[in-house]
Design a protein around this motif. Sequence first.
Motif, PDB file in Angstrom:
ATOM      1  N   MET A   1      34.103  17.544  59.155  1.00 20.73           N
ATOM      2  CA  MET A   1      35.279  16.812  59.479  1.00 20.73           C
ATOM      3  C   MET A   1      35.524  17.337  61.046  1.00 20.73           C
ATOM      4  O   MET A   1      35.334  18.526  61.256  1.00 20.73           O
ATOM      5  N   ARG A   2      35.671  16.292  61.804  1.00 20.74           N
ATOM      6  CA  ARG A   2      35.857  16.276  63.024  1.00 20.74           C
ATOM      7  C   ARG A   2      37.187  15.692  63.605  1.00 20.74           C
ATOM      8  O   ARG A   2      37.331  14.519  63.204  1.00 20.74           O
ATOM      9  N   LYS A   3      37.928  16.331  64.565  1.00 15.42           N
ATOM     10  CA  LYS A   3      39.182  15.827  65.052  1.00 15.42           C
ATOM     11  C   LYS A   3      38.980  16.027  66.479  1.00 15.42           C
ATOM     12  O   LYS A   3      39.042  17.242  66.907  1.00 15.42           O
ATOM     13  N   TYR A   4      39.408  14.847  67.173  1.00 16.96           N
ATOM     14  CA  TYR A   4      39.538  15.007  68.570  1.00 16.96           C
ATOM     15  C   TYR A   4      40.880  14.665  69.342  1.00 16.96           C
ATOM     16  O   TYR A   4      41.600  13.910  68.870  1.00 16.96           O
ATOM     17  N   VAL A  23      38.296  19.761  66.996  1.00 18.65           N
ATOM     18  CA  VAL A  23      38.352  20.584  65.631  1.00 18.65           C
ATOM     19  C   VAL A  23      37.409  20.323  64.700  1.00 18.65           C
ATOM     20  O   VAL A  23      36.857  18.956  64.435  1.00 18.65           O
ATOM     21  N   VAL A  24      36.478  21.374  64.405  1.00 17.19           N
ATOM     22  CA  VAL A  24      35.461  21.200  63.453  1.00 17.19           C
ATOM     23  C   VAL A  24      35.711  22.209  62.421  1.00 17.19           C
ATOM     24  O   VAL A  24      35.678  23.453  62.482  1.00 17.19           O
ATOM     25  N   ASN A  25      36.094  21.738  60.980  1.00 16.25           N
ATOM     26  CA  ASN A  25      36.594  22.352  59.979  1.00 16.25           C
ATOM     27  C   ASN A  25      37.934  23.424  60.611  1.00 16.25           C
ATOM     28  O   ASN A  25      38.522  22.907  60.742  1.00 16.25           O
ATOM     29  N   VAL A  30      39.009  24.345  72.630  1.00 10.54           N
ATOM     30  CA  VAL A  30      39.940  23.763  73.636  1.00 10.54           C
ATOM     31  C   VAL A  30      39.228  23.945  74.825  1.00 10.54           C
ATOM     32  O   VAL A  30      38.753  24.827  75.514  1.00 10.54           O
ATOM     33  N   SER A  31      39.234  22.714  75.371  1.00 13.50           N
ATOM     34  CA  SER A  31      38.569  22.420  76.923  1.00 13.50           C
ATOM     35  C   SER A  31      39.397  23.214  77.990  1.00 13.50           C
ATOM     36  O   SER A  31      40.531  23.647  77.604  1.00 13.50           O
ATOM     37  N   GLY A  32      38.708  23.405  79.181  1.00 11.84           N
ATOM     38  CA  GLY A  32      39.549  24.067  80.064  1.00 11.84           C
ATOM     39  C   GLY A  32      40.738  23.695  80.392  1.00 11.84           C
ATOM     40  O   GLY A  32      40.664  22.466  80.964  1.00 11.84           O
ATOM     41  N   GLN A  33      41.751  24.269  80.373  1.00  8.79           N
ATOM     42  CA  GLN A  33      43.123  23.982  80.970  1.00  8.79           C
ATOM     43  C   GLN A  33      43.565  24.281  82.282  1.00  8.79           C
ATOM     44  O   GLN A  33      43.293  25.532  82.544  1.00  8.79           O
ATOM     45  N   LEU A  34      44.137  23.638  82.927  1.00  6.29           N
ATOM     46  CA  LEU A  34      44.290  24.045  84.184  1.00  6.29           C
ATOM     47  C   LEU A  34      45.822  23.966  84.371  1.00  6.29           C
ATOM     48  O   LEU A  34      46.771  23.691  83.322  1.00  6.29           O
ATOM     49  N   ALA A  35      46.480  24.102  85.370  1.00  4.22           N
ATOM     50  CA  ALA A  35      47.980  24.163  85.490  1.00  4.22           C
ATOM     51  C   ALA A  35      48.356  22.676  86.014  1.00  4.22           C
ATOM     52  O   ALA A  35      49.019  22.430  87.064  1.00  4.22           O
ATOM     53  N   ALA A  61      47.716  22.179  73.134  1.00  2.00           N
ATOM     54  CA  ALA A  61      46.271  21.900  72.548  1.00  2.00           C
ATOM     55  C   ALA A  61      46.070  22.200  71.005  1.00  2.00           C
ATOM     56  O   ALA A  61      45.849  21.401  70.294  1.00  2.00           O
ATOM     57  N   ILE A  62      46.365  23.636  70.887  1.00  2.00           N
ATOM     58  CA  ILE A  62      45.867  24.157  69.560  1.00  2.00           C
ATOM     59  C   ILE A  62      47.107  23.452  68.521  1.00  2.00           C
ATOM     60  O   ILE A  62      46.547  23.229  67.195  1.00  2.00           O
ATOM     61  N   SER A  63      48.260  23.650  68.973  1.00  7.16           N
ATOM     62  CA  SER A  63      49.495  23.134  68.389  1.00  7.16           C
ATOM     63  C   SER A  63      49.193  21.830  67.713  1.00  7.16           C
ATOM     64  O   SER A  63      49.417  21.441  66.558  1.00  7.16           O
ATOM     65  N   ALA A  64      48.750  20.735  68.744  1.00  2.00           N
ATOM     66  CA  ALA A  64      48.363  19.447  68.256  1.00  2.00           C
ATOM     67  C   ALA A  64      47.240  19.325  67.323  1.00  2.00           C
ATOM     68  O   ALA A  64      47.429  18.469  66.561  1.00  2.00           O
ATOM     69  N   ALA A  65      46.320  20.228  67.080  1.00  2.00           N
ATOM     70  CA  ALA A  65      45.338  20.544  66.253  1.00  2.00           C
ATOM     71  C   ALA A  65      45.604  21.147  64.921  1.00  2.00           C
ATOM     72  O   ALA A  65      45.066  21.042  64.060  1.00  2.00           O
ATOM     73  N   GLY A  66      46.882  21.588  65.057  1.00  2.00           N
ATOM     74  CA  GLY A  66      47.395  21.996  63.862  1.00  2.00           C
ATOM     75  C   GLY A  66      47.035  23.684  63.649  1.00  2.00           C
ATOM     76  O   GLY A  66      47.002  24.318  62.617  1.00  2.00           O
ATOM     77  N   PHE A  67      47.020  24.204  64.649  1.00  2.00           N
ATOM     78  CA  PHE A  67      46.654  25.618  64.847  1.00  2.00           C
ATOM     79  C   PHE A  67      47.673  26.577  65.484  1.00  2.00           C
ATOM     80  O   PHE A  67      48.614  25.708  66.038  1.00  2.00           O
ATOM     81  N   HIS A  68      47.817  27.757  65.109  1.00  2.00           N
ATOM     82  CA  HIS A  68      49.019  28.518  65.960  1.00  2.00           C
ATOM     83  C   HIS A  68      48.260  29.593  66.867  1.00  2.00           C
ATOM     84  O   HIS A  68      46.990  29.739  66.998  1.00  2.00           O
TER      85      HIS A  68
END
Length: 135
Positions: A1-4, A23-25, A30-35, A61-68
Amino acid sequence: MRKYITEGIGLPQWSSPISHAVVVNDICYVSGQLAIDSAGNYVSGSVTDEALQAFSNLFSAISAAGFHKNDLAFIDVALIDIADIDQLNSVYRHLFVDGRRPARTVCQAAALPFGGKVKICGVAIRDRSPSGNDD
């Protein structure tokens, strides 16, 4: 499973053709985040200001993916000037206060987009243990 993850609450709208995260499984890359704020404006300021915004984007980004936040296992930071590591460490201590600090690397970059001072990317791994803590 992949989620973009290409959009989400608090995430900046990028003009670049990339995902904020993939997200893979049970792993979120997370891609490089800037200000960059959610309106797409660069938040220019001190290393502390830029790091706080970049971390905010990482957490969004991690929250949008369902992570904490506590799912973060690894963070990679690029600083335009490695002498700013004390400011970065101060932000890190402020954001990760419960002792669950992700592993981290920090390096100096020759240049960052928008003339930025900080870029942060990371990897989160969903904790499936019953207690949420595998100590």
